[in-house]
Design an enzyme around this catalytic site. Structure first.
Site, PDB file in Angstrom:
ATOM      1  N   THR A   1      16.670 -16.514   7.205  1.00  0.00           N
ATOM      2  CA  THR A   1      17.476 -15.713   8.113  1.00  0.00           C
ATOM      3  C   THR A   1      17.011 -15.781   9.558  1.00  0.00           C
ATOM      4  O   THR A   1      17.794 -15.547  10.470  1.00  0.00           O
ATOM      5  CB  THR A   1      17.395 -14.248   7.655  1.00  0.00           C
TER       6      THR A   1
ATOM      7  N   ILE B   1      22.314  -7.758  19.459  1.00  0.00           N
ATOM      8  CA  ILE B   1      22.062  -9.008  18.747  1.00  0.00           C
ATOM      9  C   ILE B   1      20.719  -9.547  19.224  1.00  0.00           C
ATOM     10  O   ILE B   1      20.566  -9.929  20.390  1.00  0.00           O
ATOM     11  CB  ILE B   1      23.215 -10.010  18.979  1.00  0.00           C
ATOM     12  N   LEU B   2      19.736  -9.560  18.331  1.00  0.00           N
ATOM     13  CA  LEU B   2      18.362  -9.862  18.733  1.00  0.00           C
ATOM     14  C   LEU B   2      18.192 -11.331  19.096  1.00  0.00           C
ATOM     15  O   LEU B   2      17.415 -11.671  19.991  1.00  0.00           O
ATOM     16  CB  LEU B   2      17.398  -9.480  17.607  1.00  0.00           C
ATOM     17  N   ASN B   3      18.907 -12.200  18.394  1.00  0.00           N
ATOM     18  CA  ASN B   3      18.839 -13.634  18.660  1.00  0.00           C
ATOM     19  C   ASN B   3      20.214 -14.218  18.339  1.00  0.00           C
ATOM     20  O   ASN B   3      20.542 -14.430  17.166  1.00  0.00           O
ATOM     21  CB  ASN B   3      17.751 -14.286  17.782  1.00  0.00           C
TER      22      ASN B   3
ATOM     23  N   GLU C   1      24.993  -9.670   6.388  1.00  0.00           N
ATOM     24  CA  GLU C   1      26.013  -9.566   5.344  1.00  0.00           C
ATOM     25  C   GLU C   1      27.409  -9.346   5.908  1.00  0.00           C
ATOM     26  O   GLU C   1      28.402  -9.482   5.193  1.00  0.00           O
ATOM     27  CB  GLU C   1      25.638  -8.445   4.370  1.00  0.00           C
TER      28      GLU C   1
END
Ligand code: MOS
Length: 731
Positions: free
Chosen positions: A469, A615-617, A691
């Protein structure tokens, strides 16, 4: 660190590292084949022997005799373990069926023995000499046949009631009452279940492939009846899990039992054909949906009932939960029912509940929009709700309408023919479909330890896992942001039960919760570093490898000049989940082409718009979403575990028979993230997207196919024989 009030401004908001599209820091290891996966860990312990697992040949019954003499005498064989000589075994909280059967058999391919030998080939050859005699019992294998015996699920797998559904539905101008079917699905992850086990006295180490290290440690201990502190679990790299690896399986337990029996480390991988019936799967569902709306398309009454089967004490597939949240309507009713089926154990698979639930709900909504004469985007917007229906509870963030509007604009939704089967390009019927997406953002306690050394290197240790992930990368980004260093100064160590217990990887909670745990530990490390440098931590800025207060600055590395600094903490969530409903939202748009002569379906374009907190990345988040969309397209068009209803097993138990999408099946795919931060979700203000991508996409494919053909298929997967006879007459 307690997290019980919405986050204010904090160092993560600088977004110097967090929020940037960052290549996976484990990428080079992966593409050079040097990331150590469980079965390949030749180096961790010497003298490894090989185990080969034998699965039951019947689905239900008893072992009447098991003869291991010939196998034990075969070349290279070191031992054979069965329930007869394994000693008493427990059943862990996380498993429904026993991981070593005997004398009772609960499902097909349930492990009945492990043969241990010097080589894999010797173990496999000897396994064929083990003679098992069974007394077969009658089992239940057909969901439809036992559906009416279903009982309501318990806990979060039950249902809700608000208002008066029966009256509301009876009084509605427009009504839909349809039943949908989603078959059993397999995780079919690339890396099979695999473990190496070694004992040192009464201490056991298991190198395995598992999403939840602390759960695995507990489960192994419970199964073997030993104290959890005697079990060490390591799982630093995982080749996909999708929920199948939330729980330990036979490989871990049998490797441990085998190693004990032969007095040597033992390695075990489940063969591909064992994966499908030995491990868990997503249970098939039959879903009845009723929707009542006024002439203007406003929903007044909505009911969703889901039936699924499982082994005794197993849960239903909770496919109705999203229907409690997604659309307005005063009179509502949802319920999951579970019947006993003697198929392999059903359990979590990527977005358990919502993934199959939305495959039904979002088709029903498409059907309802058509009945109301409304565009399906407009119909959904008209039925939006900003509070949880039936409750006063607000959503922490809900940009569902924004996802739909932006998606429609970007996808060219205005080119859709409102009338089904009205667009044709050469031999292909062309259709566009839309569906909504929703998936929870659960909060789980998560811990981490961070170290600073005199070279200015920050090392993060947490038992968090990276199941493909991107956990390594977002954790490194978090530590780099917090400590004011570059990614080259951060080392991340994951997946070891000697590290602080994290949230683990599941339920799309991993990214937000595990980075929040790292945030908490870094807050402590900042305090320690500032103090060591003679600064007040509250005034200190950590930037460019330095700690600055006003015009004074010192090297961060100097804080650890005398000795390494170590800080540990966890993030503990409380209260905010009760005040706010935390969900992620999205929209999916699909263009499908259906061959007018053969009925063959080709998906041509897909777009997802996601609102999922910070959104972290964006790079790894996008990969997660397109991975989910790929799985959802598979569920819509291909995936189906076929049940042999005479003998009670999944027939297509390999990757030749269980079809999943390949590259050629997946078209150009776009993902847009809405600008969103959710301060109620954590100091990271993120929510998770692992998900969300699989949620709704299956229905969007189905709706696009319907728009192309005018034939509504309510039985997944949509294979061509299901609509061929109904395709428009050819000119
Ligand atoms: Mo997920 S199905 O909780 O790994």
């Amino acid at each position: 660190m307690k997290f019980d009030t919405p986050a204010g401004k904090n160092p993560i908001d600088q977004l110097k590292v967090v929020g940037k599209p960052t290549d996976r820091i484990d990428g080079p290891l992966k593409v050079t084949g040097t990331a150590p996966y469980a079965y390949e860990r030749h180096d961790v312990v010497p003298n490894q022997a090989y185990g080969y697992v034998i699965g039951s040949g019947v689905a239900k019954g008893k072992i009447s005799a098991i003869n291991t003499r010939a196998a034990s005498a075969a070349p290279g064989v070191l031992g054979v373990v069965t329930a007869q000589n394994a000693g008493p075994l427990g059943l862990s909280f996380f498993n429904t069926a026993k991981l070593l059967a005997g004398p009772d058999i609960q499902h097909y391919h349930q492990a009945v023995a492990i043969v241990i030998a010097e080589t894999f080939e010797q173990a496999r050859a000897a396994a064929s000499l083990v003679q098992v005699k069974y007394v077969r019992a009658k089992g239940a294998y057909n969901l439809e046949a036992v559906r009416d015996q279903g009982v309501p699920g318990t806990g979060r797998h039950t249902g809700t009631k608000f208002g008066d559904f029966d009256n509301g539905f009876a009084a509605a101008d427009l009504k839909l009452d349809q039943t949908y079917h989603v078959p059993d699905h397999a995780h079919a992850m690339m890396e099979p279940f695999a473990s190496i086990a070694a004992w040192e006295g009464d201490k056991l180490t298991v190198w395995t492939s598992n999403q939840m290290i602390a759960w695995a440690q507990q489960s192994i201990a419970q199964t073997l009846n030993i104290p959890a502190e005697n079990v060490r679990v390591e799982s630093p790299y995982i080749g996909g899990g999708f929920g199948g690896k939330l729980f330990i399986r036979a490989d871990a337990v049998l490797a441990a039992l085998g190693a004990k029996a032969v007095g040597r480390p033992v390695k075990v991988a489940l063969t591909r054909p064992m994966m499908f019936n030995n491990s868990t799967h997503r249970p098939a569902t039959t879903q009845r949906i009723r929707v009542g709306a006024a002439k203007d398309g406003r929903i007044g009454a909505i009911a969703h009932e889901g039936w699924s089967g499982n082994l005794p004490k197993g849960d239903p597939e909770g496919c109705v939960s999203q229907t409690e949240l997604l659309y307005a309507g005063a009179d509502r009713f949802t319920q999951n029912y579970v019947s006993v089926l003697d198929l392999p154990e059903g359990n979590a698979m990527r977005a358990p509940g919502e993934a199959p639930g939305l495959m039904a709900l979002e088709v029903a909504i498409d059907e309802m929009a058509e009945a109301a004469g409304l565009d399906p985007v407009e119909f959904r917007i008209r039925n939006d709700t900003q509070t949880v229906p039936g409750k006063d509870k607000p959503f922490s963030q809900r940009q569902f309408v924004e996802c739909l509007r932006l998606g429609a604009e970007r996808f060219g939704w205005d080119k859709r023919g409102a009338k089904p089967a009205s667009r044709r390009e050469g031999a292909w019927l062309v259709g566009l479909g839309v569906a909504g997406a929703i998936r929870g953002a659960p909060l789980m306690k998560s811990g981490a330890r961070v170290r600073l050394n005199s070279a200015g290197v920050v090392t993060v240790e947490t038992d968090m896992t990276d199941i493909g992930t991107g956990s390594y990368t977002i954790i490194a980004q978090t530590a780099a942001e917090m400590m004011g260093v570059g990614l080259d100064k951060v080392v991340v160590r994951l997946g070891d039960s000697t590290f602080p217990v994290s949230a683990g990887s599941g339920g799309q909670w991993g990214a937000n919760c595990s980075t929040a745990g790292v945030y908490a530990a870094c807050v402590k490390l900042r305090e320690a570093a500032a103090q060591a440098l003679g600064f007040n931590a509250n005034d200190a800025e950590f930037v460019g490898g330095e700690v600055r207060v006003g015009r004074r600055k010192k090297k961060l590395a100097d804080a650890a000049k005398q000795s390494e600094l170590v800080a540990e903490d966890s993030i503990e969530f409380s209260g905010l989940q009760d005040k706010y409903e935390m969900q992620t939202f999205g929209s999916h748009f699909v263009e499908a082409h259906v061959h007018a002569y053969t009925g063959e379906i080709r998906v041509k374009r897909m777009l997802a718009v996601c609102a999922a907190g910070r959104i972290l990345n964006p790079k790894s988040a996008r990969s997660q979403v397109i991975g989910g969309m790929t799985m959802g397209l598979g569920a819509a068009l291909m995936e189906e575990l076929v049940v042999d209803e005479r003998y009670g097993f999944f027939v297509n138990h390999d990757l030749a028979g269980y079809e999943v999408p390949v590259h050629a099946d997946i078209p150009h795919t776009d993902v847009i993230f809405l600008d969103e931060v959710d301060p109620t979700a954590s100091p990271m203000k993120a929510k998770g997207v692992g998900e969300l991508g699989i949620c709704g996409i299956g229905a969007a494919v189905a709706n696009a196919v319907y728009n192309a053909t005018g034939v509504r298929v309510r039985q997944y997967p949509i294979t061509l024989e299901k609509h061929l006879a109904g395709l428009p007459e050819l000119a």
